[in-house]
Design a protein around this motif. Structure first.
Motif, PDB file in Angstrom:
ATOM      1  N   GLU A  18       8.914   8.735   4.376  1.00  0.00           N
ATOM      2  CA  GLU A  18       9.102   7.106   3.963  1.00  0.00           C
ATOM      3  C   GLU A  18       7.056   6.645   3.902  1.00  0.00           C
ATOM      4  OE1 GLU A  18       9.462   5.085   7.499  1.00  0.00           O
ATOM      5  OE2 GLU A  18      11.825   5.523   7.505  1.00  0.00           O
ATOM      6  N   LYS A  19       7.559   5.810   3.175  1.00  0.00           N
ATOM      7  CA  LYS A  19       6.150   5.894   2.741  1.00  0.00           C
ATOM      8  C   LYS A  19       5.717   3.797   3.038  1.00  0.00           C
ATOM      9  CE  LYS A  19       5.323   6.591  -2.230  1.00  0.00           C
ATOM     10  NZ  LYS A  19       5.244   6.466  -3.563  1.00  0.00           N
ATOM     11  N   ALA A  65      -2.185   5.647  -1.975  1.00  0.00           N
ATOM     12  CA  ALA A  65      -2.918   4.633  -3.048  1.00  0.00           C
ATOM     13  C   ALA A  65      -3.832   4.046  -1.786  1.00  0.00           C
ATOM     14  CB  ALA A  65      -2.500   4.045  -3.646  1.00  0.00           C
ATOM     15  N   HIS A  66      -4.983   3.580  -1.996  1.00  0.00           N
ATOM     16  CA  HIS A  66      -5.761   2.329  -1.770  1.00  0.00           C
ATOM     17  C   HIS A  66      -5.301   0.624  -2.659  1.00  0.00           C
ATOM     18  CE1 HIS A  66      -7.940   4.558   1.029  1.00  0.00           C
ATOM     19  NE2 HIS A  66      -8.431   5.330   0.222  1.00  0.00           N
ATOM     20  N   GLY A  67      -5.171  -0.431  -1.925  1.00  0.00           N
ATOM     21  CA  GLY A  67      -5.175  -1.402  -2.458  1.00  0.00           C
ATOM     22  C   GLY A  67      -5.166  -2.693  -1.539  1.00  0.00           C
ATOM     23  N   ARG A  68      -4.528  -3.735  -2.735  1.00  0.00           N
ATOM     24  CA  ARG A  68      -4.991  -4.885  -1.074  1.00  0.00           C
ATOM     25  C   ARG A  68      -3.539  -5.429  -1.612  1.00  0.00           C
ATOM     26  NH1 ARG A  68     -10.003  -8.498  -3.478  1.00  0.00           N
ATOM     27  NH2 ARG A  68     -10.298  -9.396  -0.927  1.00  0.00           N
ATOM     28  N   HIS A  69      -3.435  -6.555  -0.557  1.00  0.00           N
ATOM     29  CA  HIS A  69      -2.223  -7.277  -0.648  1.00  0.00           C
ATOM     30  C   HIS A  69      -2.553  -8.589  -1.184  1.00  0.00           C
ATOM     31  CE1 HIS A  69       0.576  -5.219   2.229  1.00  0.00           C
ATOM     32  NE2 HIS A  69      -1.095  -5.514   3.070  1.00  0.00           N
ATOM     33  N   GLU A  95      -1.724   2.760   1.486  1.00  0.00           N
ATOM     34  CA  GLU A  95      -0.427   2.924   1.737  1.00  0.00           C
ATOM     35  C   GLU A  95      -0.353   4.731   1.882  1.00  0.00           C
ATOM     36  OE1 GLU A  95       3.555   2.932  -1.815  1.00  0.00           O
ATOM     37  OE2 GLU A  95       1.981   2.733  -2.350  1.00  0.00           O
ATOM     38  N   LEU A  96       0.084   5.418   3.065  1.00  0.00           N
ATOM     39  CA  LEU A  96       0.781   6.347   2.975  1.00  0.00           C
ATOM     40  C   LEU A  96       2.234   7.155   3.187  1.00  0.00           C
ATOM     41  CD1 LEU A  96      -1.398   6.062   6.700  1.00  0.00           C
ATOM     42  CD2 LEU A  96      -1.948   6.857   4.798  1.00  0.00           C
TER      43      LEU A  96
END
Length: 103
Positions: A18-19, A65-69, A95-96
């Motif tokens: 899963e992610k 990844a890294h991000g913003r909602h 995100e894992l």
């Protein structure tokens, strides 16, 4: 097999493959991390619950990844007082990709 983990003050039910998006973790993209705060591990009808953690259980994950909602809009108003305040907030996330659940 699935597990309930705790990270960033929240609980997530995860399974291999899963992610998930969790609160931001200080790790580089592509780095493998191990989450040892496992609250419960289940396999079909079998469920093992920790007090508070399941002994010897861990979850391996890779940072994708890294991000913003999306932006959450904040609007405050007092009627008939000519008061309006606008604001917004974007929460950071990591995100894992869940690789495995180990007991």
């Amino acid at each position: 097999m699935y597990a309930v983990i705790k990270t960033g003050g929240k609980q997530y039910k995860v399974a291999a493959g899963e992610k998930i998006k969790v609160e931001q973790i200080a790790a580089d993209v592509g780095q493998e991390i191990v989450i040892e705060q496992v609250l419960a591990v289940g396999n079909g009808a079998d469920l093992q619950i920790g007090a508070p953690w399941v002994a010897g259980a861990s979850v391996k994950a890779t940072v994708v990844a890294h991000g913003r909602h999306d932006k959450v809009r904040i609007f405050k108003m007092r009627r008939r007082k000519h008061y309006q305040k606008h604001g917004g907030h974007r929460q950071n996330y990591t995100e894992l990709q869940i690789a495995s659940v180990n007991v």
